[in-house]
Design a protein around this motif. Structure first.
Motif, short mmCIF file in Angstrom:
data_model
loop_
_atom_site.label_atom_id
_atom_site.label_comp_id
_atom_site.label_asym_id
_atom_site.label_seq_id
_atom_site.Cartn_x
_atom_site.Cartn_y
_atom_site.Cartn_z
N SER A 190 -4.09 11.55 2.67
CA SER A 190 -5.42 10.92 2.57
C SER A 190 -6.27 11.56 1.47
CB SER A 190 -6.15 10.98 3.90
OG SER A 190 -6.50 12.32 4.22
N ARG A 191 -5.89 12.74 0.99
CA ARG A 191 -6.64 13.40 -0.08
C ARG A 191 -6.09 13.09 -1.47
NH1 ARG A 191 -6.66 17.52 3.99
NH2 ARG A 191 -4.84 18.50 3.09
N ASP A 248 -4.78 -1.83 3.00
CA ASP A 248 -3.63 -1.07 2.51
C ASP A 248 -2.58 -2.03 1.94
OD1 ASP A 248 -4.65 1.41 3.30
OD2 ASP A 248 -3.76 1.26 5.30
N LYS A 283 -13.73 -0.74 2.53
CA LYS A 283 -12.37 -0.21 2.38
C LYS A 283 -11.41 -1.38 2.13
CE LYS A 283 -8.96 2.64 4.71
NZ LYS A 283 -7.90 1.71 5.03
N ARG A 300 -7.72 5.01 1.56
CA ARG A 300 -8.60 5.98 2.24
C ARG A 300 -9.32 6.85 1.21
NH1 ARG A 300 -11.19 5.92 6.59
NH2 ARG A 300 -12.84 6.93 5.50
N PHE A 349 -11.92 4.79 -0.75
CA PHE A 349 -13.07 4.49 0.09
C PHE A 349 -13.95 5.73 0.28
CE2 PHE A 349 -15.04 4.08 4.34
CZ PHE A 349 -15.85 2.99 4.08
N ASP A 350 -13.32 6.87 0.56
CA ASP A 350 -14.09 8.11 0.75
C ASP A 350 -14.89 8.45 -0.50
OD1 ASP A 350 -13.12 8.33 3.31
OD2 ASP A 350 -11.67 9.92 2.84
N GLU A 396 1.82 1.11 1.10
CA GLU A 396 1.02 2.15 1.77
C GLU A 396 1.23 2.10 3.28
OE1 GLU A 396 -2.78 2.66 -1.26
OE2 GLU A 396 -2.79 1.04 0.20
N ASN A 400 -4.90 5.75 -3.04
CA ASN A 400 -4.68 5.14 -1.73
C ASN A 400 -6.03 4.67 -1.22
OD1 ASN A 400 -5.84 7.00 0.36
ND2 ASN A 400 -4.38 8.45 -0.51
#
Length: 138
Positions: free
Chosen positions: A41-42, A21, A18, A48, A51-52, A25, A46
């Motif tokens: 976060s969706r 930020d 990750k 997160r 990384f997801d 951010e 950004n």
């Protein structure tokens, strides 16, 4: 061989990290309510979200390697055997011992399976019972 192939191929995958930020951010996150954080976060762009997405791709690649090398099949078989052996070991520890040989078997199981201190109480109860002459087979 399947395990060796799996680990050789998996070593080629690069696990995502990750990113930090950005200051913008961090500032935006500090101003958000908890309800806004889930939505934020969706959103793309950004750390997160990025990384997801990268982790999902990594996991998908890792599972493909597991299937292709046959590791999933042997891993499941191994875990089934460990579960069976663990169940048997638990039964040995919890079954009341009535001879010194029973105690010796329990002690070996305890040592091999590295049970925690709570399980030693079963053995201590057996020692107490046998020391009082109760349950000793002759």
């Amino acid at each position: 061989m399947a395990e060796r192939r799996y680990f050789d191929e998996r070593a080629k995958l690069v696990k995502p990290m990750k990113r930090e930020d950005t200051p913008a951010e961090v500032e935006a996150a500090q101003k958000m309510t908890i309800g806004e954080m889930a939505e934020w976060s969706r959103r793309p762009n950004n750390a997160r979200f990025e990384f997801d997405e990268a982790i999902r791709a990594y996991n998908k690649g890792e599972w493909a390697i597991r299937r292709r090398t046959g590791f999933t099949k042997i891993d499941r078989a191994y875990n089934r055997q460990i579960d069976r052996a663990s169940t048997a070991a638990n039964r040995v520890i919890r079954c009341p011992a009535s001879t010194f040989e029973d105690l010796a078997a329990k002690a070996r199981v305890h040592k091999v399976w590295e049970f925690d201190e709570g399980d030693i109480e079963y053995i201590m109860a057996d020692i107490t019972r046998i020391a009082r002459g109760e349950g000793v087979k002759r």
